[in-house]
Design a protein around this motif. Sequence first.
Motif, PDB file in Angstrom:
ATOM      1  N   HIS A  85      20.378   0.794  74.203  1.00  0.00           N
ATOM      2  CA  HIS A  85      20.151   1.081  72.794  1.00  0.00           C
ATOM      3  C   HIS A  85      19.877   2.578  72.708  1.00  0.00           C
ATOM      4  CE1 HIS A  85      19.664  -3.250  71.638  1.00  0.00           C
ATOM      5  NE2 HIS A  85      19.600  -3.303  72.958  1.00  0.00           N
ATOM      6  N   VAL A  86      20.420   3.228  71.672  1.00  0.00           N
ATOM      7  CA  VAL A  86      20.240   4.673  71.524  1.00  0.00           C
ATOM      8  C   VAL A  86      19.768   4.966  70.095  1.00  0.00           C
ATOM      9  CG1 VAL A  86      21.334   6.926  71.732  1.00  0.00           C
ATOM     10  CG2 VAL A  86      22.126   5.037  73.176  1.00  0.00           C
ATOM     11  N   ASP A  87      18.664   5.695  69.999  1.00  0.00           N
ATOM     12  CA  ASP A  87      18.043   5.966  68.695  1.00  0.00           C
ATOM     13  C   ASP A  87      18.970   6.727  67.746  1.00  0.00           C
ATOM     14  OD1 ASP A  87      15.811   4.863  69.786  1.00  0.00           O
ATOM     15  OD2 ASP A  87      14.492   6.590  69.452  1.00  0.00           O
ATOM     16  N   ILE A  88      18.962   6.260  66.518  1.00  0.00           N
ATOM     17  CA  ILE A  88      19.645   6.974  65.436  1.00  0.00           C
ATOM     18  C   ILE A  88      18.650   7.071  64.293  1.00  0.00           C
ATOM     19  CG2 ILE A  88      21.425   6.683  63.672  1.00  0.00           C
ATOM     20  CD1 ILE A  88      22.962   5.305  66.129  1.00  0.00           C
ATOM     21  N   ASP A  89      18.350   8.287  63.868  1.00  0.00           N
ATOM     22  CA  ASP A  89      17.436   8.448  62.736  1.00  0.00           C
ATOM     23  C   ASP A  89      17.758   9.735  62.003  1.00  0.00           C
ATOM     24  OD1 ASP A  89      15.835  10.725  63.811  1.00  0.00           O
ATOM     25  OD2 ASP A  89      15.261   9.258  65.334  1.00  0.00           O
ATOM     26  N   THR A  90      17.140   9.887  60.828  1.00  0.00           N
ATOM     27  CA  THR A  90      17.498  11.024  59.975  1.00  0.00           C
ATOM     28  C   THR A  90      16.914  12.338  60.488  1.00  0.00           C
ATOM     29  OG1 THR A  90      15.630  10.388  58.597  1.00  0.00           O
ATOM     30  CG2 THR A  90      17.797   9.663  57.874  1.00  0.00           C
ATOM     31  N   GLU A  91      16.032  12.280  61.469  1.00  0.00           N
ATOM     32  CA  GLU A  91      15.457  13.518  62.000  1.00  0.00           C
ATOM     33  C   GLU A  91      16.343  14.110  63.111  1.00  0.00           C
ATOM     34  OE1 GLU A  91      11.390  13.144  61.780  1.00  0.00           O
ATOM     35  OE2 GLU A  91      10.916  14.768  63.163  1.00  0.00           O
ATOM     36  N   PRO A 148      18.808   1.716  65.063  1.00  0.00           N
ATOM     37  CA  PRO A 148      18.009   2.381  64.025  1.00  0.00           C
ATOM     38  C   PRO A 148      16.516   2.246  64.311  1.00  0.00           C
ATOM     39  CG  PRO A 148      18.723   0.232  63.221  1.00  0.00           C
ATOM     40  CD  PRO A 148      19.263   0.368  64.623  1.00  0.00           C
ATOM     41  N   GLN A 149      16.041   2.937  65.348  1.00  0.00           N
ATOM     42  CA  GLN A 149      14.669   2.756  65.834  1.00  0.00           C
ATOM     43  C   GLN A 149      13.598   2.970  64.764  1.00  0.00           C
ATOM     44  OE1 GLN A 149      12.845   2.522  69.517  1.00  0.00           O
ATOM     45  NE2 GLN A 149      11.894   1.630  67.732  1.00  0.00           N
ATOM     46  N   SER A 150      13.842   3.900  63.846  1.00  0.00           N
ATOM     47  CA  SER A 150      12.814   4.214  62.849  1.00  0.00           C
ATOM     48  C   SER A 150      12.964   3.385  61.589  1.00  0.00           C
ATOM     49  CB  SER A 150      12.869   5.703  62.504  1.00  0.00           C
ATOM     50  OG  SER A 150      12.466   6.467  63.626  1.00  0.00           O
ATOM     51  N   GLY A 151      13.859   2.409  61.612  1.00  0.00           N
ATOM     52  CA  GLY A 151      14.121   1.603  60.421  1.00  0.00           C
ATOM     53  C   GLY A 151      15.436   2.037  59.796  1.00  0.00           C
ATOM     54  N   LEU A 152      15.992   1.147  59.006  1.00  0.00           N
ATOM     55  CA  LEU A 152      17.329   1.405  58.457  1.00  0.00           C
ATOM     56  C   LEU A 152      17.239   1.749  56.973  1.00  0.00           C
ATOM     57  CD1 LEU A 152      20.298   1.293  59.276  1.00  0.00           C
ATOM     58  CD2 LEU A 152      20.303  -1.142  58.762  1.00  0.00           C
ATOM     59  N   LEU A 153      16.575   0.897  56.214  1.00  0.00           N
ATOM     60  CA  LEU A 153      16.541   1.077  54.771  1.00  0.00           C
ATOM     61  C   LEU A 153      15.333   1.910  54.329  1.00  0.00           C
ATOM     62  CD1 LEU A 153      17.504  -2.578  53.786  1.00  0.00           C
ATOM     63  CD2 LEU A 153      19.002  -0.624  54.181  1.00  0.00           C
ATOM     64  N   ASP A 197      24.287   5.581  56.983  1.00  0.00           N
ATOM     65  CA  ASP A 197      25.451   6.471  57.142  1.00  0.00           C
ATOM     66  C   ASP A 197      25.569   6.954  58.580  1.00  0.00           C
ATOM     67  OD1 ASP A 197      26.390   6.362  54.607  1.00  0.00           O
ATOM     68  OD2 ASP A 197      25.508   8.276  53.942  1.00  0.00           O
ATOM     69  N   LEU A 198      24.422   7.296  59.173  1.00  0.00           N
ATOM     70  CA  LEU A 198      24.430   7.767  60.562  1.00  0.00           C
ATOM     71  C   LEU A 198      24.855   6.648  61.514  1.00  0.00           C
ATOM     72  CD1 LEU A 198      21.126   9.843  60.451  1.00  0.00           C
ATOM     73  CD2 LEU A 198      23.408  10.780  60.875  1.00  0.00           C
ATOM     74  N   MET A 199      24.414   5.422  61.221  1.00  0.00           N
ATOM     75  CA  MET A 199      24.829   4.272  62.031  1.00  0.00           C
ATOM     76  C   MET A 199      26.354   4.129  61.976  1.00  0.00           C
ATOM     77  SD  MET A 199      22.304   2.372  63.413  1.00  0.00           S
ATOM     78  CE  MET A 199      22.803   0.642  63.342  1.00  0.00           C
ATOM     79  N   ASP A 200      26.892   4.304  60.785  1.00  0.00           N
ATOM     80  CA  ASP A 200      28.341   4.237  60.599  1.00  0.00           C
ATOM     81  C   ASP A 200      29.023   5.299  61.468  1.00  0.00           C
ATOM     82  OD1 ASP A 200      30.996   4.483  59.107  1.00  0.00           O
ATOM     83  OD2 ASP A 200      30.010   2.828  58.048  1.00  0.00           O
ATOM     84  N   GLN A 201      28.492   6.509  61.414  1.00  0.00           N
ATOM     85  CA  GLN A 201      29.067   7.602  62.220  1.00  0.00           C
ATOM     86  C   GLN A 201      28.959   7.293  63.719  1.00  0.00           C
ATOM     87  OE1 GLN A 201      27.360  11.438  61.095  1.00  0.00           O
ATOM     88  NE2 GLN A 201      27.392  10.819  58.950  1.00  0.00           N
TER      89      GLN A 201
END
Length: 399
Positions: free
Chosen positions: A119-125, A153-158, A165-169
Amino acid sequence: MTASLLLRNVRPYAGKAVDLLIENGTITQVGANLSAPAGVAIEDGRGEIVIPGLVEAHTHLDKSLLGLPWYTNEVGPKLLDKIDNERMNKKRLDIDPERQSARQSILSSLKGTTHIRSHVDIDTEHGLWGVEGVMKTHDAYRDIVDIELVAFPQSGLLRRPGTLDLMDQAMQAGCEIVGGLDPCTIDRDPKGHLDAVFGLCQRYGKPLDIHLHEPGEVGAFSLDLIIERTRALGMTGKVTVSHAFCLGTPDPALIDPLIEELAELDIAIMTTAPASRPAPPVKKLLQAGVRVCSGSDGIRDTWSPYGNADMLERAMFVGLRNNFRRDDEVRLALDVCTTEGAKVMEIEGYGLEVGCVADLVLLPAESIAEAVATRPPQRRVIKRGKIVARDGVSIRTAP
Ligand SMILES: [Zn+2]
């Protein structure tokens, strides 16, 4: 990237001694007194056990602190404390996903792991920093280990707009699996969260592997929603639920109907066999026909100081947590860390038969149960026919 090798005098699963001929990374003959074709190297197996490569079906390659100064953990008790602490300190602590994932991959390989689901973190930061880094390791270390990436989405999705969007990318960037996380307790919107992650699965035709720490009734509720969507979307065999602590609830009226549906829809369960949490009952799940895999989860990170990437040790934890004592039960624990993990990761050509890919581990022990109980450090690890580690030393050097 493939090699040929004649492996003499090895015992598949501690059975009768045979020779294994490996040609171009594939097992082509199994039998007594095989002869080596011209130019093929010979390795003396010394009568050791041979098993297929260990399968690390749940870890986080992007966030290990391996090789960095000791991290003094003073993090709060809640899940969100750990999540926020990690995200806010990642750069300060120099947790570079490319370097850290390489370090952990080498450690895993020298302990006998040949396949990793990370699993690899994806977040807005940090955006896709993690995915880009682990992807580089995926490419650069293919000679010793196969790595599969889960967009997580380790920090939450919604609760953090922009994450979807980042998950999509991340899926477009080559992640193989869609991840998710505690739809009730992190996003506090189970319908929204599950619709979003299952939506990504549908868009990209990819499986789901969702972290579900939620305990008891709440976890059972989320699991039921996952089951409902798996059925409605025809995703039989394409969903893994990681942790599923709720299945450790000692209440058959709550758990048994769920297990029946997991089996019917071929939903897999990943358990680390935690010492400190309720844990899914491994034997009961396997007997019901549910695929069960295991993993180290985070290895020495800001969440926890523990972990050494040894999936043979993980098999011991599975055995201890499930009160496995008999040799046939300890073998089940090893299966969870080998063949069952391979089924969950849908690894092609996995095994010891002719035609299988030569991803193997040699273990000096008399029986499988002894190997799990003693976890000998003297291991030989073979990836696609090439010896990639001996006695804890990898052919690759950690950055
Ligand atoms: Zn995890």
